[in-house]
Design an enzyme around this catalytic site. Sequence first.
Site, short mmCIF file in Angstrom:
data_model
loop_
_atom_site.label_atom_id
_atom_site.label_comp_id
_atom_site.label_asym_id
_atom_site.label_seq_id
_atom_site.Cartn_x
_atom_site.Cartn_y
_atom_site.Cartn_z
N SER A 101 6.65 4.13 8.74
CA SER A 101 5.19 4.55 9.34
C SER A 101 5.84 5.37 10.87
O SER A 101 6.64 4.99 11.15
CB SER A 101 4.59 3.41 9.67
OG SER A 101 3.39 3.53 10.63
N TYR A 108 3.71 -5.33 13.06
CA TYR A 108 4.15 -4.36 11.98
C TYR A 108 4.94 -3.27 12.56
O TYR A 108 5.96 -2.75 11.99
CB TYR A 108 2.71 -3.75 11.96
CG TYR A 108 2.76 -2.63 10.91
CD1 TYR A 108 2.83 -2.78 9.68
CD2 TYR A 108 2.24 -1.33 11.59
CE1 TYR A 108 2.77 -1.58 8.77
CE2 TYR A 108 2.12 -0.23 10.70
CZ TYR A 108 2.36 -0.53 9.22
OH TYR A 108 2.24 0.71 8.26
C1 8X3 Z 1 -0.05 3.04 9.92
C2 8X3 Z 1 -0.13 3.73 10.80
O1 8X3 Z 1 -0.86 3.99 13.27
O2 8X3 Z 1 -1.58 2.07 12.05
O3 8X3 Z 1 1.44 2.93 9.29
O4 8X3 Z 1 0.60 2.12 12.80
S1 8X3 Z 1 -0.37 2.97 12.19
#
Ligand code: 8X3
Length: 249
Positions: free
Chosen positions: A133, A146
Amino acid sequence: MKPIAVVTGASSGIGAATARLLAQHGFHVIAVARREKRLKTLSAGNENIETLTIDVTSDTDVQKLAAHLQGKPVEILVCNAGGAFDFDTVINSDPDVWMKTYDVNVVGSVRCIKALTPLMITHGKGHLVIITSTAGQISYENGGSYVAAKHGEVALARTLRLELSGLPIRVTEIAPGMVKTDEFALTRFSGDSERAAKIYAGVEKPLTDSDVAEAVRWSVMLPEHFNIDSMTIRPVAQAAQHKVHRITQ
Ligand code: 8X3
């Protein structure tokens, strides 16, 4: 026998789109995910997609996957299973959510890579594709768990490329920016659809799961000496993580 492409997290979104596209392009796809019913919908009527109900956070499940593939021409592994499970500041976040996020995104990929790379080596060639990502490139507020996991996956791809040097195994990391899928934002916001919709509000054309699938297909179908190390893909409306053009009514 057709070359085999294993796609994790294949029950929806990017994983399902990638499974369908690779199946159209001559691969026998093993679509892997936890949700059996969704996998069955994906494979219905498509003889090039086989499904296996596997949780990448389970060692036993991943060993089952490897056992199923013994002696078969495994060429591609797309590590796509993952996701974001919160949107909290570090100080307010739950360490259990960090563990879960790291386990499914990073360790889940490690489990599958450990299990399937030896089969690729035996087969004589292989390609590990890790869906990361743009969150693996930059930090943003409330994204801690994340962002950290995606940075971990980027490190995983870079480390593998060094360690597998000399073997006929390609390693590619594909870093999508804003992709509108049915589940990503919804999962992050614990099912709050209004909050999830706001992420894409006014964005003329966010990327779709099919766009990311096309990036995977292109990478894996290049000549075998040609390795895409890293590919960042975004919608035109997203100049950077923090700079999204939105049309206001
Ligand atoms: C998803 C993109 O911008 O939400 O992988 O991190 S973001």
